[in-house]
Enzyme design. Structure first.
Site, short mmCIF file in Angstrom:
data_model
loop_
_atom_site.label_atom_id
_atom_site.label_comp_id
_atom_site.label_asym_id
_atom_site.label_seq_id
_atom_site.Cartn_x
_atom_site.Cartn_y
_atom_site.Cartn_z
N GLU A 179 0.63 -1.09 0.13
CA GLU A 179 0.00 0.02 0.21
C GLU A 179 0.82 1.57 -0.03
O GLU A 179 0.46 2.35 0.64
CB GLU A 179 -1.08 0.01 1.36
CG GLU A 179 -1.89 -1.06 1.24
CD GLU A 179 -2.90 -1.04 2.22
OE1 GLU A 179 -2.74 -0.55 3.54
OE2 GLU A 179 -4.23 -1.45 1.89
N GLU A 248 -7.13 -7.52 -1.40
CA GLU A 248 -7.84 -7.25 -0.04
C GLU A 248 -9.33 -6.78 -0.28
O GLU A 248 -9.39 -5.46 -0.54
CB GLU A 248 -7.03 -6.10 0.87
CG GLU A 248 -5.81 -6.63 1.24
CD GLU A 248 -5.09 -5.49 2.40
OE1 GLU A 248 -6.05 -4.74 3.14
OE2 GLU A 248 -3.99 -5.77 2.76
#
Length: 821
Positions: A179, A248
């Protein structure tokens, strides 16, 4: 003549060729041994459960329709001290990977080594922060050296055990960084250079499978960029040769101390998955599939709870979270049945307007269709190939043959399991445990102010403690004379603090305590205190409750008594301030009870069983209990306690804080699945302790003989209410549409009775079903009792032929059932 050595080499080469798995990709899908795949994966973090739980969790994942298990690798757990490694117990990464391999599932290995994951410090060891000239996640030589060292060590360990697919193992994808695209702008050009370095470093490790970077739109080739979030149907990869991948899909959300319990509806999770595959996705991972427990001090934050349940398809204890688990399993089975069409078919779309569309995947062998309705307020009636279909609001219908709807994300045909907690039947009086106690020895710190090191400066807690403990004492001695300008009738201790929890003492007397609330971890504590002429000992206990795990430069967020610290004297209209920040401060990491391991089963320390005090700060409590009978998961109810830490037979089950209540507002009994989800949308547990029950893995217990529970209570509580319980299925219910199959299961226990059953148009929800305006002409309760009572599970076709014909005048017919276990 062929030499024996040459023959052996050839045989070894052939063996490796036979068992090696070739993993590649194109713009449509991940390709395994030349076949494009629809891949469904779920995150299970090995340190958040126990090795004894792993086989069952992974088996349930496989039975739920997963192809792969995804996990992070936790740097600070494996390298708590520089160059000293720990892969024991629930940190045995290789054992976990081999357990997945035993179930013939694939692995997605997210090495990071930054993980976020609501894990303490995002997975970074604090010693890393304390190295000279250190900056995280940028082109800092010291950081890159340490990151490369750890990443290489993990890769070498995995290679040694032949666990990459290229070696015949289960790992089909690996991840570097995590991320970073969310924060890269804060790092400027150095951030861009860093992410290129990450890609080059990862590629140089030659793992033989593709590398991914999540949330990294500018991921350098050949890295595959992937999406994280509640919805990823609009995501487009940055390269035409990269498949559309979702690393995710957040199945729920995490809890914070003082927060409420978040839920994401089953319908919405299924909608997000179906919508993703409707729009070209071929790899999807649930974060989390099993959330588990933040044992010990692993929870991040600050203020992440010990429970990491996440409202995942498998709950914290490993039970099926129904209907979420079952509804998604049905979706997985259907997507797998369409795998070839989805990955090889030509794609076309029909836009019906009003946010309604059809997507058709067509091959020479046939077609498969998705009907998506993204409208938040109205159902859609569409005409497709001469037939009429109704698509409910915010849902996706799937027609594997483009003719018959076999699944709709908003129509749940899976049972809801009602979980109940039961008293510990191994104890005659399970709530009346016998306690002993002893005080935490803090006199040296309160009266003498003696620590391990002394500095004329207030330091961040991370620098002094190296995160070896939640606790750090800051102590100084102040000599006051009555003629000192600050001396007065009213004197105050004034502290600028970033301690998550603060206890202040002057001359051994507790002045007060404070804990941060509402995310405000930088605050001023000011309290009146009694000072004496001569020496005065000021002792401040700073407590952390999980270090930050997310954001640009999160490693630099301060924790502790960062100052300034003042003494304030007030005389009539005059206020005098004395700054103590540059005084000589003595520091002591930890508490004596932790150092002496009062929680250990081997501890020989003396405890008193007489006059056990309640609501006393800084107090240790100890009791013994019998392990609950059976095999159902065990929880300990800590209602009545304040804040502290709990151990079972020396195993740290995590921080507890039942005194911290959530606010009264923001909860609802109903949750509308329609419309985009956000963490505050569907909350429960208002006005209650954020976490009351704490997981006790069966492997921590002695099934025969006594078990020991030790508590360290910081702020004062009453342990007399503490008790052990088991958690299991108390009842099941379902509302299954006609032409589907009712499946009921009490998960290892027999179905004891059918409490309610109606075939027609029943109303209500689980726990409050009632008959509608039309009803089948057969005795539905008797039919189901004959089919199900006495069995652990039963399966019944829902049809008028089975239950009789209800006169419903065109209304959709369903079977509502409530059964007891």
């Amino acid at each position: 003549m062929v030499s024996l050595r040459f023959l052996v080499c050839c045989l070894l080469f052939l063996a490796s060729s036979v068992y090696a798995t070739i993993v590649s990709h194109d713009g449509r899908a991940i390709t395994i041994d030349g076949n494009r795949r629809v891949l469904l994966s779920g995150s299970i973090h090995y340190p958040r459960s126990t090795p004894e739980m792993w086989p069952d969790l992974i088996k349930k994942g496989k039975e739920g329709g997963l192809d792969a298990i995804e996990t992070y690798v936790f740097w600070n757990a494996h390298e708590p001290t520089r160059r000293q490694y720990d892969f024991s117990g629930n940190l045995d990464l290789i054992r976990f990977l081999k357990t997945i391999q035993d179930q013939k599932l694939y692995v997605v290995l997210r090495i990071g080594p930054y993980v976020c994951a609501e894990w303490n410090y995002g997975g970074f060891p604090v010693w890393l922060h304390n190295m000279p000239d250190m900056e995280f996640r940028t082109t800092n030589k010291a950081f890159m050296n340490e990151m490369q060292n750890f990443t290489t060590m993990i890769v070498d360990m995995v290679k040694k055990n032949k666990l990459f697919a290229s070696q015949g193992g289960p790992i089909i994808l690996a991840q570097i960084e995590n991320e970073y695209g969310n924060v890269i702008g804060s790092y400027g050009e150095m951030g861009k250079a860093y992410i290129q370095w990450c890609a080059n470093m990862a590629q140089s490790l030659d793992v033989g499978v593709p590398w991914i970077m999540c949330q990294q739109d500018d991921a350098p080739q050949p890295m595959l960029n992937t999406c994280n979030g509640y919805y990823c149907d609009n995501f487009e990869p940055n390269n035409a040769n990269t498949p559309k991948m979702w690393t995710e899909n957040w199945t729920g959300w995490y809890q914070n101390w003082g927060g409420k319990n978040p839920h994401r509806t089953t319908e919405d999770v299924a909608f997000s998955v179906a919508r993703f595959f409707q729009r070209g996705g071929t790899f999807q991972n649930y974060y989390m599939y099993h959330g588990g427990t933040n044992f010990g001090r692993t929870a991040g934050g600050p203020y992440i709870t010990t429970s990491y349940d996440y409202d995942a398809p498998l709950d914290e204890f490993g039970n099926l979270n129904q209907p979420k688990y079952g509804h998604l399993k049905q979706l997985h089975d259907i997507l797998h049945s369409m795998e070839k069409t989805l990955t090889y078919g030509n794609v076309s779309t029909i836009d019906f307007g009003n946010f309604v569309s059809a997507t058709i995947y067509k091959t020479e062998g046939g077609s498969s269709c998705f009907f998506g309705n993204v409208n938040e307020s109205s159902d859609a009636t569409i005409n497709f190939q001469g037939e009429t279909y109704v698509v409910p609001t915010w849902s996706v219908s799937i027609l594997p043959d483009c003719k018959t709807e076999v699944y709709n994300t908003a129509k749940i045909n899976t049972q809801t399991s009602v979980m109940v907690k039961k008293p510990n039947e191994a104890e005659d009086k399970p709530i009346n445990l016998k306690w002993s106690w002893r005080p935490e020895n803090i006199d040296n710190f309160l009266l003498k102010g003696r620590g391990e090191s002394t500095m004329r400066q207030l330091f961040d807690q991370k620098i002094v403690s190296n995160d070896q403990s939640d606790y750090l004492w800051y102590m100084t001695t102040l000599n006051l004379k009555e003629e000192d300008p600050v001396w007065g009738k009213n004197m105050y201790l004034h502290i600028n603090s970033t301690a998550h929890v603060l206890h202040a003492f002057v001359n051994g007397q507790h002045v007060g305590n404070y804990h941060a609330e509402n995310g405000k971890f930088h605050y001023v504590f000011e309290q009146e205190a009694k000072f004496n002429p001569g020496d005065n000992v000021i002792s401040l206990l700073s407590i952390t409750v999980g270090l930050p795990n997310y954001g640009a430069f999160f490693e630099n967020v301060p924790a502790g008594i960062t100052g300034p610290v003042f003494i304030i004297g007030k005389n009539d209209d005059e206020t005098i301030v004395k700054d103590l920040s540059a005084h000589k401060w003595s520091y002591k990491t930890g508490l004596s009870g932790f150092e002496n391991q009062l929680f250990s089963s081997e501890s020989q320390s003396k405890w008193s069983g007489d006059s056990v005090p309640f609501n006393r700060t800084m107090t240790w409590y100890k009791t013994t209990f019998k392990a609950p009978l059976g095999s159902e998961p065990v929880v300990v109810d800590l209602l009545g306690l304040g804040k502290g830490t709990a151990w079972i037979n020396g195993n740290n089950i995590g921080r507890y804080w039942p005194e911290f209540l959530s606010t009264e507002d923001g909860c609802s009994t109903e949750c509308n699945y329609r419309g985009a989800y956000y963490a505050e949308k569907c909350q429960t547990n208002c006005g209650e302790p954020t976490q009351r029950w704490y997981h006790v893995p069966r492997s921590f217990l002695n099934p025969k003989g006594d078990n020991t529970l030790v508590l360290f209570e910081e702020i004062g509580g009453n342990p007399s209410f503490v008790n052990f319980q088991t958690i299991g299925v108390g009842g099941v219910c379902a509302n299954v549409y006609e032409k589907n199959v009712l499946e009921l299961s009490c998960h290892g226990r027999p179905i004891s009775a059918i409490k309610f059953a109606s075939f027609g148009n029943p109303r209500g929800k689980c726990g409050s079903f009632e008959k509608g305006t039309c009803e089948a002409n057969k005795d539905v309760v008797n039919i189901l009792s004959a089919e199900c009572v006495g069995k652990e599970k039963c399966s019944v076709n829902v049809s008028a032929e089975k239950f009789g014909v209800p006169e419903c005048d065109g209304a959709t017919r369903s079977l509502a059932v409530e059964a007891l276990c």
